[in-house]
Design a protein around this motif. Sequence first.
Motif, PDB file in Angstrom:
ATOM      1  N   HIS A  41      19.357 -60.330  34.285  1.00 40.62           N
ATOM      2  CA  HIS A  41      20.723 -59.852  34.011  1.00 40.62           C
ATOM      3  C   HIS A  41      20.808 -58.332  34.105  1.00 40.62           C
ATOM      4  N   HIS A  42      19.794 -57.629  33.571  1.00 41.02           N
ATOM      5  CA  HIS A  42      19.790 -56.159  33.687  1.00 41.02           C
ATOM      6  C   HIS A  42      19.814 -55.738  35.147  1.00 41.02           C
ATOM      7  N   LEU A  43      18.919 -56.348  35.917  1.00 40.07           N
ATOM      8  CA  LEU A  43      18.799 -55.977  37.329  1.00 40.07           C
ATOM      9  C   LEU A  43      20.123 -56.262  38.061  1.00 40.07           C
ATOM     10  N   ALA A  44      20.719 -57.426  37.792  1.00 42.24           N
ATOM     11  CA  ALA A  44      21.977 -57.795  38.441  1.00 42.24           C
ATOM     12  C   ALA A  44      23.086 -56.809  38.069  1.00 42.24           C
ATOM     13  N   GLU A  45      23.131 -56.479  36.793  1.00 42.13           N
ATOM     14  CA  GLU A  45      24.177 -55.570  36.300  1.00 42.13           C
ATOM     15  C   GLU A  45      24.041 -54.172  36.912  1.00 42.13           C
ATOM     16  N   HIS A  46      22.820 -53.642  36.885  1.00 42.90           N
ATOM     17  CA  HIS A  46      22.599 -52.295  37.432  1.00 42.90           C
ATOM     18  C   HIS A  46      22.862 -52.244  38.934  1.00 42.90           C
ATOM     19  N   SER A  47      22.507 -53.326  39.641  1.00 41.90           N
ATOM     20  CA  SER A  47      22.664 -53.335  41.097  1.00 41.90           C
ATOM     21  C   SER A  47      24.067 -53.774  41.513  1.00 41.90           C
ATOM     22  N   GLY A  48      24.820 -54.332  40.565  1.00 40.76           N
ATOM     23  CA  GLY A  48      26.142 -54.850  40.924  1.00 40.76           C
ATOM     24  C   GLY A  48      26.063 -56.054  41.858  1.00 40.76           C
ATOM     25  N   VAL A  49      25.116 -56.951  41.565  1.00 42.58           N
ATOM     26  CA  VAL A  49      24.942 -58.153  42.389  1.00 42.58           C
ATOM     27  C   VAL A  49      24.795 -59.377  41.483  1.00 42.58           C
ATOM     28  N   SER A  74      14.926 -52.897  44.451  1.00 39.57           N
ATOM     29  CA  SER A  74      15.117 -52.686  43.015  1.00 39.57           C
ATOM     30  C   SER A  74      13.913 -53.276  42.291  1.00 39.57           C
ATOM     31  N   MET A  75      13.663 -52.798  41.096  1.00 40.05           N
ATOM     32  CA  MET A  75      12.482 -53.273  40.357  1.00 40.05           C
ATOM     33  C   MET A  75      12.687 -53.085  38.852  1.00 40.05           C
ATOM     34  N   ILE A  76      12.106 -53.993  38.092  1.00 40.77           N
ATOM     35  CA  ILE A  76      12.194 -53.941  36.621  1.00 40.77           C
ATOM     36  C   ILE A  76      10.971 -54.666  36.076  1.00 40.77           C
ATOM     37  N   ARG A 130      16.477 -49.979  38.781  1.00 45.43           N
ATOM     38  CA  ARG A 130      17.066 -51.303  38.570  1.00 45.43           C
ATOM     39  C   ARG A 130      18.215 -51.523  39.555  1.00 45.43           C
ATOM     40  N   LYS A 131      18.797 -50.456  40.007  1.00 47.61           N
ATOM     41  CA  LYS A 131      19.888 -50.591  40.973  1.00 47.61           C
ATOM     42  C   LYS A 131      19.327 -50.487  42.388  1.00 47.61           C
ATOM     43  N   GLY A 132      19.992 -51.135  43.329  1.00 46.58           N
ATOM     44  CA  GLY A 132      19.545 -51.062  44.720  1.00 46.58           C
ATOM     45  C   GLY A 132      19.446 -52.424  45.400  1.00 46.58           C
ATOM     46  N   ALA A 133      19.439 -53.505  44.610  1.00 40.69           N
ATOM     47  CA  ALA A 133      19.362 -54.851  45.207  1.00 40.69           C
ATOM     48  C   ALA A 133      20.635 -55.149  46.002  1.00 40.69           C
ATOM     49  N   ARG A 134      20.485 -55.807  47.156  1.00 44.77           N
ATOM     50  CA  ARG A 134      21.649 -56.155  47.982  1.00 44.77           C
ATOM     51  C   ARG A 134      21.633 -57.646  48.286  1.00 44.77           C
TER      52      ARG A 134
END
Lengths: 318, 318
Positions: free
Chosen positions: B225-233, B212-214, B151-155
């Motif tokens: 929201h999960h993806l944003a939170e985990h990636s910090g974006v 990132s992927m979910i 879930r983390k890794g999005a930029r």
Amino acid sequence: MRNRKILEEFKLIRMITAQLGIPSRRVLTGIGDDTAVLKFGAGKLLATIDMQVEGIHFDLNYCLPAEIGHKALAVNLSDIAAMGGSPRYALVSLALPERIDETFIKSLYRGMKLLSRRFDVDIVGGNLTRTPGPLVIDIACLGETKKPRLRKGARPGDFLAVTGNLGNSAAGLAALREFGRSAVRRFPTCARAHLLPTPRVKEGLRFKSATSMIDISDGLSSEAHHLAEHSGVGLIIDERLLPIGKECREIARRMKCDPLVWALHGGEDYELLFTGRGALPSGAKVIGGVIPRNDGVQLQRMSGESVALSPKGWNHFS
Amino acid sequence: MRNRKILEEFKLIRMITAQLGIPSRRVLTGIGDDTAVLKFGAGKLLATIDMQVEGIHFDLNYCLPAEIGHKALAVNLSDIAAMGGSPRYALVSLALPERIDETFIKSLYRGMKLLSRRFDVDIVGGNLTRTPGPLVIDIACLGETKKPRLRKGARPGDFLAVTGNLGNSAAGLAALREFGRSAVRRFPTCARAHLLPTPRVKEGLRFKSATSMIDISDGLSSEAHHLAEHSGVGLIIDERLLPIGKECREIARRMKCDPLVWALHGGEDYELLFTGRGALPSGAKVIGGVIPRNDGVQLQRMSGESVALSPKGWNHFS
């Protein structure tokens, strides 16, 4: 009634196994042993799952939440132990009725966590859901082994041995039902055997020369039949050799029960039953031996007479 | 109400995670992603568990046993897919009420077996127990991956994309509730999306450059929201780009519902939401992009106006 229900469960398992058909070659041991043995990379992965339902497996009238958490994990670790494996990871699913509050859940997890730390197991995931029904805890456990100890492998002439005492869990349950929580103080060994069983992980790892192994969660008589069937042998169990503790006998005397029935058929003694030759590992006791298949599973009575031992283990269909 | 229940579930998960403490170094990714990522030998083992409760996750009034079996396994395969993994093994626990007969169980397993064969998964074990409550199916699934997609890794600057159409499952559920089984004939795509979802295993393996992927099992808004939170974006989703099918719109029109609400918040679309750069893999559609964290999760409306998108996904605590 009990026998009918056991037959029903085995019939269902047979039906399901037949329906699923032959697994791929990655599956070294599939449905039918204490855990599956699976190829993973160069290693052997052990995988098992076990569900505990309120009102079937535990009763909130005399079980504390931490004890329920402990036991739900312990029964899985016992399956890994019975394969001679090291448990590594656990996944926990909970179906929560509305009445179960945060404090309860916290205690449940405390019980799991304490046990997981003792055996170096990581709880790595899970699932929470509401339910209109009883509390359900389902735990999947993953372990590792170089050489799995299966139910098959026993040969005539091997000894038959067991870890720990037999009947303690059934005696503890009887005492808890009769005396409520005061049983924990009055009969600590048996109450503890029922509420906080210790999975025999260390013992399972130690018995490297065992030719076959199983845990006796469903009761000695029932599991002896499994072992005999898988190994294609018969077994003889000597009544005089059955390890029955003082406290178990004391509870039986008070409640006018036969401790032998608990030892043979009581179930939920999370001990290991195994066969082998040569030196017996410490912490285990010989209770009989492996005989040819045609001789079946026998109990040699105090009188010296041998009788066929029928499988009457406790099961969750009863 | 829905929001309160989601908060309650997340609060419980946070409490449990805090209580369990820091896992061992064998655990590469623990509680909080679609699956755990675990060291096993030289490889990476994916492990997940998912419970389906009658009356919460499925309704016997309009779900067939084989569909329930299919879906219980599919939701687990979807979690493996969301990690870019290959599913390998499944363990199945069933809590069976007395009214569930052999024919039902056989159909349930037929549904699981057909899906497991499609994705080369072995069902390697399980557990059967009686229950005084509703039918419960809990499945643990094990998979494998070289490079898990988290879930983390999005930029910021990445595209945000999704497989398949959105809202189909919610539309199918609405139609099934309204029209019963005749919905399967009248609205086959949406009814099927709800009853027999296809886990996006192939797609998950194909999107190798995803940052990132979910999976969006709980609904797009909630999972974004999960993806944003985990990636910090932050994320921006363009309403005009949301893929909503004709049949979904048709059901919405008939039932006087807003298909956008189903697409954003409906849940149980077992599609993958992911971020990346460069060429978009076939079978996926861009629905927005990754923006800086401070901008939060936004929905750009048809009008061009941007509004904060709150997480309102379906969840099993509602």
